[in-house]
Scaffold this active site. Structure first.
Site, PDB file in Angstrom:
ATOM      1  CE  LYS A  71      48.777  43.785  41.875  1.00 37.27           C
ATOM      2  NZ  LYS A  71      48.540  44.634  43.220  1.00 37.27           N
ATOM      3  CD  GLU A  77      43.253  50.373  39.706  1.00 36.51           C
ATOM      4  OE1 GLU A  77      43.459  50.546  40.815  1.00 36.51           O
ATOM      5  OE2 GLU A  77      44.371  49.714  39.278  1.00 36.51           O
ATOM      6  CB  SER A  79      53.413  46.323  42.926  1.00 34.24           C
ATOM      7  OG  SER A  79      53.888  46.499  44.249  1.00 34.24           O
ATOM      8  CG  HIS A 124      21.160  41.065  38.816  1.00 32.85           C
ATOM      9  ND1 HIS A 124      20.198  42.067  39.555  1.00 32.85           N
ATOM     10  CD2 HIS A 124      20.304  40.597  37.712  1.00 32.85           C
ATOM     11  CE1 HIS A 124      19.115  42.366  38.892  1.00 32.85           C
ATOM     12  NE2 HIS A 124      19.125  41.400  38.062  1.00 32.85           N
TER      13      HIS A 124
END
Ligand code: ARG
Length: 464
Positions: free
Chosen positions: A290, A297, A284, A163
């Protein structure tokens, strides 16, 4: 590529009195995408011609001419000099037409006892068989790369989650081996699917078989098929094997996607369990700090596209009456894209597995938060005679106390622990440590470093 699509009008049948419009021609043509079947199309044609010659359906001279012509066509295609004609609809008619240009009547005899319906079904199976073999090789490489990563971290401890809440301490090697298991099942599924791919449709002709004395087993043997398709109607219309492949591919991507999700979470500075080598990440354009895990992804995203291809093929087939229908031309793009997506993804992941830097201190710090050894304390009490449910309750109260005091279970003194159960003795601290917790799960399938080492040895032997 210097390939061109000519507009040169080329009537393909005397049956028609009016030519199709340019739009219909473009709509019905498949040569744009099925030209990638050229190599297997030629392979299938040569096996067919060989059989025709063997059976004296064509002469040895015709067969020799076909071989010679096909050799030249192969060269032309490889050199990007082959002129693909839109008017000739698909890869099959393009190659056959060029063959006839090169060798005359022998080229026109090639299609004896055959139809494009059994021809295309054969081509796809040959193509897919090769793709499956490549994919199994890539799955193996990925598993080996993950084994190497697991090997480096048989003793590295991190929190295991259920969980998304800290559950019990586990070893990172054990966590990585979970993916090795998944990709192992994927390999089995691919190999199982290959059995049904590897049957020969050729000989079914358009749908009913042919009047020529063909030898289908001869062709099957030449092309390395295990058997022939046993019913001509089924042979030309069946695309189950492509659906099965896409289903197996969707599962591979699902596993890749789950792994990607974990990599993304682990690389988040909030978690900081791992770093991924720069060559798999991008920055980025606006935020200089970044470093984004683009590859995982994107792989997670591409899973949607492969799932879509599976649904496309299932939907393509569901309403089709026997036998071949033009609908089937739509099988190729989803199939090709599934193969391409899967192949690229596996290749990149095998490489990326070697580019993961693990941060054991961050993992350890996280495992120390969240009372990951609470189950160990309950098990300790059970071993001293307390029924498990009572032990569970006693430890729940202890954890609640610790939460209130913002301390860990192992921070309590023996006296404090005894307040929750008089069964607690000084040796309790052994089970409250992370090392003690993982080492105690020492059975096949458990997270103990010893078991992880055994599992790695077993898998290495299996992978050869
Ligand atoms: N391009 C077709 C396909 O991909 C080849 C078979 C065509 N057969 C036919 N009867 N039109 O399925």
């Amino acid at each position: 590529m210097t390939e061109q699509f000519s507009k040169k009008a080329e009537a393909w049948s005397a049956r028609f009195s009016e030519p199709v419009s340019d739009l219909v021609k473009r709509y019905t043509a498949s040569v744009f995408f099925d030209k990638r079947l050229a190599e297997v199309d030629i392979q299938g044609s040569l096996a067919h011609a060989d059989m025709l010659a063997h059976q004296n359906i064509i002469t040895a001279e015709d067969y020799a001419a076909i071989q010679k012509g096909m050799a030249q066509i192969k060269e032309e295609i490889a050199a990007g000099k082959f002129l693909w004609l839109l008017d000739l609809e698909d890869v099959h008619l393009n190659i056959e037409k060029r063959l006839t240009e090169l060798v005359g009547d022998a080229g026109k005899r090639l299609h004896t006892g055959r139809s494009r319906n059994d021809q295309v079904a054969t081509d796809i199976r040959l193509y897919l068989r090769g793709a499956i073999d490549d994919i199994c090789g890539l799955l193996r490489e990925l598993r080996l790369a993950l084994l190497t990563l697991a090997e480096q971290h048989t003793d590295t401890i991190l929190p295991g989650f259920t969980h998304m809440q800290v559950a019990q301490p586990i070893t990172f090697g054990h966590h990585v081996l979970a993916y090795v298991e998944m990709f192992g099942r994927d390999t089995e599924r691919m190999q199982d699917c290959r059995k049904r791919v590897n049957r020969l449709p050729l000989g079914a002709a358009a749908l009913a078989g042919t009047t020529f004395p063909i030898d289908r087993h001869h062709v099957a043997a030449t092309l390395g098929f295990d058997d022939v398709c046993r019913n001509s109607l089924d042979a030309v219309s069946d695309r189950d094997f492509a659906i099965e492949f896409c289903a197996a591919a969707a599962l591979v991507m699902t596993h890749i996607s789950r792994m990607s999700e974990e990599l993304v979470i682990w690389m988040s500075p909030r978690v900081g369990f791992i770093d991924i080598a720069d060559r798999f990440c991008t920055g980025s354009s606006i935020m200089p700090q970044k470093k984004n895990p683009d590859v995982p992804e994107l792989a997670r995203g591409k899973t949607g596209r492969v799932n879509g291809h599976l649904i496309a093929l299932l939907t393509l087939m569901k309403g089709q009456p026997l036998a071949y229908n033009k609908d089937n031309q739509e099988d190729k793009e989803p199939l090709f894209d599934t193969v391409d997506t899967l192949t690229d993804t596996l290749r990149i992941f095998a490489d990326m597995a070697g580019g993961i830097t693990v941060k054991p201190e961050a993992m350890r710090a996280a495992a120390l938060q969240g009372y990951a050894t609470a189950t160990d304390l309950a098990d300790y009490l059970v071993k001293r005679g307390l029924p498990f449910r009572d032990a569970h309750e006693a430890v729940a109260l202890a954890v609640r106390h610790c939460v209130d005091q913002s301390i860990d279970l192992s921070d309590m003194t023996l006296e404090q622990l005894k307040a929750f159960s008089p069964l607690v003795e000084a040796d309790v601290f052994e089970v409250l440590t992370l090392e003690g917790s993982v080492a105690a799960r020492d059975h096949i399938g458990g997270t103990a470093p010893r078991q992880v080492r055994l599992a790695i040895a077993y898998l290495r032997e299996q992978l050869g």
